[in-house]
Design a protein around this motif. Structure first.
Motif, PDB file in Angstrom:
ATOM      1  N   ASP A 299    -114.239  10.365 -13.017  1.00 17.52           N
ATOM      2  CA  ASP A 299    -115.722  10.359 -14.459  1.00 17.52           C
ATOM      3  C   ASP A 299    -116.741  11.144 -13.636  1.00 17.52           C
ATOM      4  O   ASP A 299    -117.160  11.908 -14.203  1.00 17.52           O
ATOM      5  N   ARG A 300    -117.397  10.622 -12.003  1.00 18.42           N
ATOM      6  CA  ARG A 300    -118.140  10.994 -11.517  1.00 18.42           C
ATOM      7  C   ARG A 300    -118.252  12.562 -11.593  1.00 18.42           C
ATOM      8  O   ARG A 300    -119.074  13.241 -11.970  1.00 18.42           O
ATOM      9  N   ALA A 301    -117.003  13.250 -11.304  1.00 17.89           N
ATOM     10  CA  ALA A 301    -116.459  14.472 -11.281  1.00 17.89           C
ATOM     11  C   ALA A 301    -116.822  15.084 -12.719  1.00 17.89           C
ATOM     12  O   ALA A 301    -117.424  16.199 -12.804  1.00 17.89           O
ATOM     13  N   ARG A 302    -116.943  14.759 -12.927  1.00 19.45           N
ATOM     14  CA  ARG A 302    -116.817  15.474 -15.094  1.00 19.45           C
ATOM     15  C   ARG A 302    -118.492  15.276 -15.274  1.00 19.45           C
ATOM     16  O   ARG A 302    -118.596  16.227 -16.164  1.00 19.45           O
ATOM     17  N   ALA A 303    -118.926  14.555 -15.191  1.00 14.15           N
ATOM     18  CA  ALA A 303    -120.088  13.825 -15.474  1.00 14.15           C
ATOM     19  C   ALA A 303    -121.019  15.138 -14.495  1.00 14.15           C
ATOM     20  O   ALA A 303    -122.092  15.976 -15.660  1.00 14.15           O
ATOM     21  N   PHE A 304    -120.780  15.040 -13.272  1.00 11.45           N
ATOM     22  CA  PHE A 304    -121.399  16.858 -12.307  1.00 11.45           C
ATOM     23  C   PHE A 304    -121.489  17.722 -12.899  1.00 11.45           C
ATOM     24  O   PHE A 304    -122.125  18.597 -12.963  1.00 11.45           O
ATOM     25  N   ALA A 305    -119.687  17.789 -13.538  1.00 11.44           N
ATOM     26  CA  ALA A 305    -119.167  18.872 -14.348  1.00 11.44           C
ATOM     27  C   ALA A 305    -120.261  19.476 -15.062  1.00 11.44           C
ATOM     28  O   ALA A 305    -120.481  21.042 -15.511  1.00 11.44           O
ATOM     29  N   GLY A 306    -120.211  19.089 -16.394  1.00  8.96           N
ATOM     30  CA  GLY A 306    -121.389  18.112 -17.665  1.00  8.96           C
ATOM     31  C   GLY A 306    -122.825  19.047 -17.059  1.00  8.96           C
ATOM     32  O   GLY A 306    -123.492  19.244 -18.082  1.00  8.96           O
ATOM     33  N   THR A 307    -122.975  18.918 -15.986  1.00  9.66           N
ATOM     34  CA  THR A 307    -124.425  18.503 -16.561  1.00  9.66           C
ATOM     35  C   THR A 307    -125.963  19.887 -15.689  1.00  9.66           C
ATOM     36  O   THR A 307    -124.878  20.645 -15.466  1.00  9.66           O
ATOM     37  N   VAL A 308    -127.042  19.979 -16.387  1.00 10.44           N
ATOM     38  CA  VAL A 308    -127.317  21.099 -16.200  1.00 10.44           C
ATOM     39  C   VAL A 308    -128.864  20.426 -15.452  1.00 10.44           C
ATOM     40  O   VAL A 308    -129.101  19.256 -16.167  1.00 10.44           O
ATOM     41  N   CYS A 309    -129.649  20.752 -14.451  1.00 16.20           N
ATOM     42  CA  CYS A 309    -131.184  20.680 -14.121  1.00 16.20           C
ATOM     43  C   CYS A 309    -131.832  21.710 -14.724  1.00 16.20           C
ATOM     44  O   CYS A 309    -131.632  22.901 -14.311  1.00 16.20           O
ATOM     45  N   LEU A 310    -133.196  21.059 -14.529  1.00 16.34           N
ATOM     46  CA  LEU A 310    -134.265  22.313 -15.470  1.00 16.34           C
ATOM     47  C   LEU A 310    -135.334  21.833 -14.283  1.00 16.34           C
ATOM     48  O   LEU A 310    -135.802  20.512 -14.235  1.00 16.34           O
ATOM     49  N   SER A 311    -135.085  22.982 -12.855  1.00 13.55           N
ATOM     50  CA  SER A 311    -136.681  22.834 -12.649  1.00 13.55           C
ATOM     51  C   SER A 311    -137.471  23.422 -12.365  1.00 13.55           C
ATOM     52  O   SER A 311    -137.731  24.331 -12.735  1.00 13.55           O
ATOM     53  N   ASN A 345    -131.503  36.970  -5.554  1.00 14.03           N
ATOM     54  CA  ASN A 345    -131.403  36.434  -3.636  1.00 14.03           C
ATOM     55  C   ASN A 345    -131.451  34.933  -3.764  1.00 14.03           C
ATOM     56  O   ASN A 345    -131.439  34.422  -3.120  1.00 14.03           O
ATOM     57  N   ASN A 346    -131.285  34.512  -5.248  1.00 15.64           N
ATOM     58  CA  ASN A 346    -131.426  32.268  -5.036  1.00 15.64           C
ATOM     59  C   ASN A 346    -132.553  31.879  -4.611  1.00 15.64           C
ATOM     60  O   ASN A 346    -132.208  30.570  -4.555  1.00 15.64           O
ATOM     61  N   ARG A 347    -133.703  32.879  -4.030  1.00 14.96           N
ATOM     62  CA  ARG A 347    -134.161  31.842  -4.065  1.00 14.96           C
ATOM     63  C   ARG A 347    -135.049  30.977  -5.546  1.00 14.96           C
ATOM     64  O   ARG A 347    -135.809  29.801  -5.493  1.00 14.96           O
ATOM     65  N   TYR A 348    -134.770  31.465  -6.689  1.00 11.98           N
ATOM     66  CA  TYR A 348    -134.356  30.492  -8.371  1.00 11.98           C
ATOM     67  C   TYR A 348    -133.102  30.534  -7.790  1.00 11.98           C
ATOM     68  O   TYR A 348    -132.192  31.403  -7.761  1.00 11.98           O
ATOM     69  N   ALA A 349    -132.778  29.515  -9.273  1.00 11.78           N
ATOM     70  CA  ALA A 349    -130.605  29.335  -9.106  1.00 11.78           C
ATOM     71  C   ALA A 349    -130.941  29.927 -10.850  1.00 11.78           C
ATOM     72  O   ALA A 349    -130.239  29.272 -11.004  1.00 11.78           O
ATOM     73  N   THR A 350    -131.667  30.091 -11.811  1.00 11.81           N
ATOM     74  CA  THR A 350    -131.112  30.494 -12.372  1.00 11.81           C
ATOM     75  C   THR A 350    -130.342  31.528 -12.403  1.00 11.81           C
ATOM     76  O   THR A 350    -130.539  32.854 -11.510  1.00 11.81           O
ATOM     77  N   THR A 388    -131.295  21.120  -5.538  1.00 14.58           N
ATOM     78  CA  THR A 388    -130.145  20.603  -5.989  1.00 14.58           C
ATOM     79  C   THR A 388    -129.247  21.352  -6.372  1.00 14.58           C
ATOM     80  O   THR A 388    -128.015  20.557  -6.606  1.00 14.58           O
ATOM     81  N   ALA A 389    -128.989  22.675  -6.717  1.00 12.37           N
ATOM     82  CA  ALA A 389    -127.861  23.553  -6.966  1.00 12.37           C
ATOM     83  C   ALA A 389    -127.039  22.795  -5.922  1.00 12.37           C
ATOM     84  O   ALA A 389    -125.850  23.276  -6.613  1.00 12.37           O
ATOM     85  N   ALA A 390    -127.061  23.729  -4.654  1.00  7.26           N
ATOM     86  CA  ALA A 390    -126.108  23.467  -3.996  1.00  7.26           C
ATOM     87  C   ALA A 390    -125.774  22.155  -3.349  1.00  7.26           C
ATOM     88  O   ALA A 390    -125.251  21.262  -2.753  1.00  7.26           O
ATOM     89  N   ARG A 391    -127.376  21.650  -2.988  1.00  4.21           N
ATOM     90  CA  ARG A 391    -126.440  19.666  -3.239  1.00  4.21           C
ATOM     91  C   ARG A 391    -125.680  18.949  -3.660  1.00  4.21           C
ATOM     92  O   ARG A 391    -124.685  18.453  -2.647  1.00  4.21           O
ATOM     93  N   HIS A 392    -125.776  18.916  -5.345  1.00  2.00           N
ATOM     94  CA  HIS A 392    -124.740  17.949  -5.960  1.00  2.00           C
ATOM     95  C   HIS A 392    -124.063  19.191  -7.075  1.00  2.00           C
ATOM     96  O   HIS A 392    -123.015  18.285  -7.589  1.00  2.00           O
ATOM     97  N   GLY A 393    -123.824  20.732  -7.016  1.00  2.00           N
ATOM     98  CA  GLY A 393    -123.335  21.034  -7.543  1.00  2.00           C
ATOM     99  C   GLY A 393    -123.237  21.050  -8.916  1.00  2.00           C
ATOM    100  O   GLY A 393    -122.523  21.285  -9.761  1.00  2.00           O
ATOM    101  N   ARG A 395    -125.647  22.523 -12.483  1.00  2.74           N
ATOM    102  CA  ARG A 395    -126.238  23.874 -12.801  1.00  2.74           C
ATOM    103  C   ARG A 395    -127.683  23.392 -13.077  1.00  2.74           C
ATOM    104  O   ARG A 395    -127.688  22.868 -13.930  1.00  2.74           O
ATOM    105  N   THR A 396    -128.301  24.671 -12.265  1.00  2.91           N
ATOM    106  CA  THR A 396    -129.225  25.149 -12.823  1.00  2.91           C
ATOM    107  C   THR A 396    -130.418  25.703 -12.784  1.00  2.91           C
ATOM    108  O   THR A 396    -130.141  26.863 -12.504  1.00  2.91           O
ATOM    109  N   VAL A 397    -130.821  25.545 -13.134  1.00  2.00           N
ATOM    110  CA  VAL A 397    -132.210  26.831 -14.159  1.00  2.00           C
ATOM    111  C   VAL A 397    -133.901  26.435 -13.520  1.00  2.00           C
ATOM    112  O   VAL A 397    -133.816  25.634 -13.899  1.00  2.00           O
TER     113      VAL A 397
END
Length: 431
Positions: A299-311, A345-350, A388-393, A395-397
Motif C-alpha cells: 500500500d505504501r508503494a502504491r500510495a507513493f507511486a501516485g503521489t505528486v509534490c508541488l515544491s 539539468n535537474n536543478r528544478y524537478a519539473t 524531494t523527488a530523489a529521496r522519496h521517489g 513526482r515533483t514539480v
C-alpha cells in the motif's frame, strides 16, 4: 492607472500579518500550527502511536511542520498531494559566545546563515528572535521586535574606494551588530537580557537558536499599491499559501487524494538536517499515515507511486535594471501569475508530465502562470524539489511566485501573485 486587481487583497493583508509575526522559522511553524488548529487540525506527537482516524493532523519538529488531512473512508493506498515549502531565510545568526565588542561599543557576535545580500543588513534597525532552550528540556520562543541592533556601515569619508570599486564586506569583521555602549564586555549579558525580556528566571536558558530580523513591517508600495515589500518572502510566502490551501482543501468535502503541507527548515544551507527536506521527516509521516490506516508495504508503494509534490518557492521576476541577466525569451513579471520553474539539468524537478499537472491546476483555478528558466550563461539555483523527488521517489514539480531582491533583508513581490498561487494550490490539492 493600472488595471484593478482581479484577486483578493485581503489575502495579501493576511500574508503581511503572517510575515510580521514570523521572524524566525520557529515562529513561522507556531503561527502555521495556530491557523491549522483553528481549522480543526490537531497535533500528533512523533513519540506516540498513531491511529488511522480521518481528519486533519500535523507534526511539529523544530522549525519544520508537516500537516495532512485524511478524508473519510480513505484507503491505505490513497495517494498524497503534497505542497512543499521552507521556513528559513538567509540572515545573521547569533554565535555560541555572543557577547563581544571593542572601543567602547557592545556588540553581538553573529554568523552568516545561507546566502544573504549582506549590504541589505547594513544601517537597518534590527530585532532579535528565535528559540530558547530551558533547563527542564522545554523551549520558549522569543521575539524582541523593536530596534535593538544595528550593523553600521563605514562612512564614505573613511573609504573613498566605495565610489569606484563598490562595497566590499568582510563577513567576519564588518557584520557584527552593535547593541549598546560599554568597555567591559561580560559573558552572558545577551542571554540575561533575553531571559529578563521573556520573564524567565536568571540562568534558566541553557541553549539558543537566535537570529536578527528587520523590524520594519511589510508594506504596500507604489502609486497604485500594486507591490508588496517585506521580509522573508523567500519562502514564508509559500508557507502561508500552503497553510491557506490545505485548510481550504480540507473543508471542501470529498477528496480523491490526501492533501499534505510540508514546510521544512534549512533549505538555505542545503536541507541536510532532521528538519530539512533531505531528512526523513516527510517520508516518515507519509509512511506512518499509510500504516496507521492498516496499510502494508505494498500500500505504501502504491500510495507513493501516485503521489505528486508541488515544491513552492520564490523565483526571479525580470529585473528592469538587469534584464540581460535573465533568459531573453522568459521574462516572468510580477502580478502575472505564479511561475513554473524548469531546468533540464535537474536543478528544478519539473518535467513535461509535471507541467501538465500544474497547468491543469491553474486552469481549474482560473489562474494564469508563467515559465521561468535561467539564462544559459548563468548558474541556476535549486530548491527542495529535486531533493524531494530523489529521496522519496515521488513526482515533483517546481513552482512559485516571481519576486525581486531575493535574499535581501526586504524583498518585493506583486500584491496579486500570492493569492493566485494559493488558488492554484487549492485546485491541486483538491485534485
Amino acid at each position: 492607472m493600472s488595471e484593478p486587481s482581479r484577486f483578493d487583497r485581503g489575502h495579501t493583508d493576511d500574508l503581511m500579518s503572517f510575515l510580521a509575526a514570523s521572524p524566525s522559522p520557529y515562529h513561522a511553524v507556531a503561527n502555521a500550527a495556530e491557523r491549522l488548529e483553528k481549522a480543526g487540525f490537531r497535533q500528533v506527537a512523533e513519540t506516540d502511536a498513531w491511529d488511522g482516524t480521518s481528519g486533519g493532523k500535523y507534526v511539529l519538529r523544530g522549525g519544520a511542520i508537516v500537516a495532512w488531512y485524511v478524508p473519510e473512508g480513505a484507503a491505505p493506498h490513497t495517494p498524497f498531494r503534497v505542497v512543499g515549502a521552507h521556513t528559513d531565510s538567509p540572515n545573521l545568526r547569533v554565535k555560541p559566545l555572543p557577547d563581544t565588542g571593542a572601543h567602547g561599543w557592545r556588540q553581538v557576535a553573529v554568523e552568516i546563515y545561507g546566502g544573504p545580500l549582506l549590504n541589505s543588513w547594513l544601517d537597518r534597525d534590527l530585532g532579535l528572535s528565535g528559540r530558547l532552550s530551558l533547563r527542564d528540556g522545554s523551549t520558549r520562543l522569543v521575539n524582541v521586535d523593536r530596534p535593538l541592533l544595528r550593523v553600521p556601515q563605514l562612512a564614505i569619508h573613511l573609504d573613498r574606494s566605495v565610489a569606484s570599486e563598490g562595497l566590499k564586506l568582510d563577513k567576519q569583521r564588518h557584520l557584527q551588530p552593535i547593541w549598546g555602549l560599554g568597555n567591559d564586555v561580560r559573558d552572558g549579558d545577551l542571554i540575561a537580557f533575553l531571559e529578563s525580556d521573556a520573564g524567565l528566571p536568571a540562568g534558566e536558558v541553557t541553549g539558543w537558536d537566535l537570529m536578527v530580523h528587520s523590524v520594519e513591517p511589510p508594506a504596500y508600495l507604489g502609486r497604485d499599491k500594486e507591490l508588496l515589500a517585506g521580509p522573508r518572502m523567500d519562502n514564508l510566502l509559500s508557507v502561508h499559501a500552503g497553510v491557506a490551501a490545505l485548510t481550504a482543501a480540507a473543508a471542501s468535502g470529498a477528496l480523491p487524494y490526501i492533501p499534505v503541507l510540508a514546510a521544512f527548515d534549512h533549505e538555505e544551507n542545503g536541507s541536510q538536517s532532521d528538519t530539512g527536506a533531505d531528512g526523513p521527516l516527510l517520508g516518515g509521516v507519509l509512511e506512518r499515515s499509510v500504516f496507521a490506516r492498516g496499510g502494508s508495504y505494498e500500500d505504501r508503494a502504491r500510495a507513493f507511486a501516485g503521489t505528486v509534490c508541488l515544491s513552492s518557492d520564490t523565483g526571479h521576476a525580470v529585473h528592469p535594471n538587469y534584464a540581460e541577466r535573465h533568459d531573453p525569451t522568459h521574462h516572468p513579471r510580477v502580478n502575472g501569475g505564479p511561475i513554473l520553474k524548469v531546468n533540464v539539468n535537474n536543478r528544478y524537478a519539473t518535467d513535461g508530465s509535471g507541467r501538465a499537472v500544474w497547468a491543469a491546476a491553474c486552469e481549474k483555478a482560473g489562474v494564469p502562470f508563467q515559465s521561468f528558466v535561467s539564462n544559459n550563461s548563468m548558474p541556476c539555483g535549486t530548491t527542495i524539489g529535486p531533493i524531494t523527488a530523489a529521496r522519496h521517489g515521488i513526482r515533483t514539480v517546481d513552482i512559485g511566485v516571481a519576486i525581486l531582491s531575493m535574499h535581501s533583508a526586504r524583498e518585493l513581490c506583486g500584491v496579486d501573485d500570492p493569492h493566485m498561487l494559493t488558488n492554484a494550490l487549492v485546485a491541486f490539492l483538491e485534485g
